[in-house]
Motif scaffolding. Structure first.
Motif, PDB file in Angstrom:
ATOM      1  N   SER A   9       1.833   6.701  -6.705  1.00 21.30           N
ATOM      2  CA  SER A   9       0.771   7.589  -7.196  1.00 21.30           C
ATOM      3  C   SER A   9       1.133   9.052  -6.972  1.00 21.30           C
ATOM      4  O   SER A   9       0.935   9.902  -7.846  1.00 21.30           O
ATOM      5  CB  SER A   9      -0.550   7.251  -6.501  1.00 21.30           C
ATOM      6  OG  SER A   9      -0.927   5.921  -6.752  1.00 21.30           O
ATOM      7  N   GLY A  19       0.816  -1.216   0.000  1.00 25.44           N
ATOM      8  CA  GLY A  19       0.000   0.000   0.000  1.00 25.44           C
ATOM      9  C   GLY A  19       0.841   1.252   0.000  1.00 25.44           C
ATOM     10  O   GLY A  19       0.562   2.238  -0.715  1.00 25.44           O
ATOM     11  N   SER A  20       1.910   1.237   0.835  1.00 19.23           N
ATOM     12  CA  SER A  20       2.803   2.408   0.858  1.00 19.23           C
ATOM     13  C   SER A  20       3.463   2.628  -0.488  1.00 19.23           C
ATOM     14  O   SER A  20       3.627   3.756  -0.963  1.00 19.23           O
ATOM     15  CB  SER A  20       3.876   2.216   1.955  1.00 19.23           C
ATOM     16  OG  SER A  20       3.283   2.073   3.220  1.00 19.23           O
ATOM     17  N   LEU A  71       0.845   4.051  -2.903  1.00 20.98           N
ATOM     18  CA  LEU A  71       0.556   5.446  -2.588  1.00 20.98           C
ATOM     19  C   LEU A  71       1.714   6.366  -2.975  1.00 20.98           C
ATOM     20  O   LEU A  71       1.527   7.431  -3.560  1.00 20.98           O
ATOM     21  CB  LEU A  71       0.256   5.570  -1.092  1.00 20.98           C
ATOM     22  CG  LEU A  71      -0.068   6.990  -0.582  1.00 20.98           C
ATOM     23  CD1 LEU A  71      -1.317   7.515  -1.298  1.00 20.98           C
ATOM     24  CD2 LEU A  71      -0.274   6.973   0.944  1.00 20.98           C
TER      25      LEU A  71
END
Length: 632
Positions: free
Chosen positions: A59, A52-53, A56
């Motif tokens: 992005s 997830g990190s 993110l």
């Protein structure tokens, strides 16, 4: 109480059957199996957090790059427009390594266009067909294509293409200031002159004249003019002008010589500001005569005359007479085609282009004549000193169907003779309204009613008295003047198309003499064959009372040669009249006579009926005599 039990584990040998780490776990139902599941769940959570990190962070990085790229590609259009309005030409700084400036796509497109252009150019040469200019502007910005295409066309080998390009340039109204400056710096001599002779041309097409050289130390414009005259071959006219200059010096420094009694110094001091302009005027009149000789024009140019005359022109912006004489000199020099490039480089075209747009008819006409002599693209004729085109003064696509020639008379002029009337007597207010008043009706009204005409007005020096003559050394008879005018008019193409003569006073005698001389010269037969009509305004066919009056008071007037030749019933006039009647009787000339019925004011003291009715009749079969209640 909870008790920790040891976990039994063993190493299992066998390729491909080992779990990760090479360890074998007991069956799932045991306590050891429960601990393993907890550890697996913890590991999965760590993986999810890391993934997830990463997503993110990626992005956010991509978002930042997109925003940075967008910012780098965004242009402030207001800044661009302000930059375009600046009056200078943009020179783009390009690296020697083209890969630093353009991508692969641009380079491929450019190479493709080069190949296509070579193919088209080769095929155009083989097939003798036109080469499309579209492929010649691949490296030019879209908003610059029109400018550079017109520049390219203006240098085409096809005359029609060149003329069309100049016309499109002159009609441009949407260009910015720097685009006009691009044309001004990049166009050739032929295009520049064409723009100057185009009615709608913007003055931004013309660069200001280059800086003038500084005057020598302890020198003045008067001294420079005298030195220029001294460098030219001397003629009898120079003696006359220098003698007048000497008289002016005497007036200055020997004031008592011209003062009848008392101290002449105050009188001399009153001339303190006059001699400078007066001496310059005399020098310019002498230069006008020199400029009629081609070899003298070369020496005027070699000795810096173009720059000196330009300095004098700018210095005397409030003296139209000096400016007109200067333009007469430049116009005579423009008759020599090998001097055209020098005249253009010296900055005279921009001055003449501005003068052409002047509302003063005389100033505009002098500039028109000079630019016409410079324009060898559309004009074959040459306009010598004293021959002025009143219409058309600009380039025109309308064919000229006929010529109308205006020849003034004694004490007249190419412009002032054909004025409507003195403005203070006919229209004291709003005299600029050409629909009600004009200072030269052939240019204003005749040209408007008959735009397909070429209207020419001729000027020559005349005087009632040798005392007031501009140059008594140049005493010219009617026979001499007629030959001189005929030569100048023929050089201007007079005789190549149908023509009508309009004459006043002594000008009518010159017209008759020119027609007689033309009949004796085979090369002038076209003048006779194309003459369709003659208009005489108060022409003394049988002499004038002015000559008798001048002879009776010759101690006051010192009658000039022109006046003496107009004596009533003089043998010369009788011979001219008889010869013309014999010559014209078998010609289909339409003749119209006007005669004055009111006396003319000559100065403030003389009132005289110059041409009586009996002297104005010509007695031709196709002539009409009209009496008008005016002094013409």
């Amino acid at each position: 109480m909870c008790r920790l039990s040891p976990v039994a584990c063993c190493r299992v040998e066998g390729a491909g059957l080992d779990p990760p780490g090479g360890w074998a776990f007991p069956p799932t139902g045991s306590a050891v199996s429960r601990w393993g599941r907890a550890e697996s769940a913890c590991l999965a959570g760590n993986i999810i957090k890391f993934t997830g990190s990463l997503i993110l962070g990626g992005s956010l990085f991509l978002t930042y790059e997109v925003l940075a790229l967008k910012k780098s590609l965004t242009l402030d259009t207001q800044v661009v427009e302000r930059e375009k309005m600046k009056s200078y030409i943009y020179v783009h700084k390009v690296s020697s390594d083209k890969r630093e400036n353009h991508g692969l796509t641009y380079q491929a497109r450019k190479e493709l266009h080069k190949a296509v252009r070579k193919v088209l150019a080769t095929s155009a040469k083989i097939l003798r067909g036109p080469f499309s200019d579209t492929f010649s502007t691949v490296d030019v910005e879209d908003h610059e294509c029109a400018v550079w295409l017109l520049l390219r066309k203006s240098k085409s080998e096809d005359r029609t293409v060149r003329l069309q390009a100049v016309q499109e340039m002159s009609e441009a109204r949407h260009w910015l200031d720097y685009q006009y400056r691009v044309i001004a710096q990049a166009c050739d001599l032929r295009t520049l002159i064409g723009l100057a002779r185009s009615k709608e041309s913007d003055l931004r097409f013309f660069l200001p004249p280059p800086p003038l050289p500084s005057l020598k130390e302890d020198s003045s414009i008067e001294e420079e003019l005298r030195q220029l005259l001294a460098s030219l071959p001397q003629t009898e006219l120079d003696e006359y002008y220098m003698s007048l200059f000497s008289v002016k010096i005497l007036i200055l420094f020997q004031g008592g010589l011209w003062c009848f009694g008392g101290n002449g110094l105050p009188y001399a001091e009153s001339f303190g500001e006059v001699p400078s302009a007066t001496v310059e005027m005399f020098c310019l009149e002498a230069l006008v005569k020199h400029s009629e000789i081609p070899t003298h024009c070369d020496q005027i140019e070699a000795n810096g005359g173009l720059q000196l005359l330009q300095r004098l022109y700018q210095l005397h912006k409030d003296c139209p007479k000096i400016q007109r004489n200067i333009m007469r000199i430049i116009g005579n020099m423009a008759l020599n085609e090998h001097l055209h490039s020098t005249i253009v480089r010296s900055g005279w075209v921009s001055i003449l282009a501005e003068a052409m747009k002047s509302h003063h008819i005389m100033k505009a006409s002098h500039a028109t004549k000079t630019l016409a002599n410079l324009d060898r693209e559309t004009i074959q004729e040459k306009y010598q000193d004293g021959v002025y085109v009143l219409h058309p003064q600009y380039r025109t696509s309308q064919p000229i169907k006929a010529d109308v020639l205006f020849i003034h008379g004694l004490m007249g002029g190419a412009f002032k003779t054909w004025r409507q009337q003195d403005s203070e007597r006919v229209l004291p207010e709003n005299i600029s309204d050409e629909a009600r008043y004009t200072t030269c009706w052939p240019k204003t009204w005749l040209a408007r009613d008959f735009p397909a005409l070429r209207i020419i007005s001729v000027e020559y020096d005349t005087s009632l008295s040798d005392w007031r003559a501009r140059c008594p050394v140049e005493r010219k008879s009617i026979a001499f003047r007629s030959n001189e005018l005929l030569r100048k008019l023929r050089a201007a193409g007079v005789g190549d198309r149908p023509m009508i003569w309009v004459s006043h006073s002594m000008g009518g005698l010159l017209v008759k003499k020119m027609l007689l001389e033309s009949s004796k010269k085979p090369e002038m037969n076209t003048v006779i064959n194309n003459t369709r009509g003659i208009v005489f305004y108060s022409v003394p066919h049988h002499g004038s009372r002015l000559a008798e009056y001048s002879v009776n008071v010759r101690y006051l007037l010192f009658p000039s040669l022109e006046v003496k030749e107009l004596s009533k019933d003089s043998p010369a006039l009788k011979t001219l009249q008889d010869d013309f009647l014999e010559f014209a009787k078998d010609k289909n000339f339409q003749v119209l006579n006007f005669v004055e019925t009111l006396p003319t004011h000559i100065g403030s003291m003389i009132k005289l009926h110059v041409v009586p009715v009996e002297s104005a009749g010509i007695h031709l079969l196709f002539s009409n005599l009209l009496a008008i209640q005016l002094d013409v």
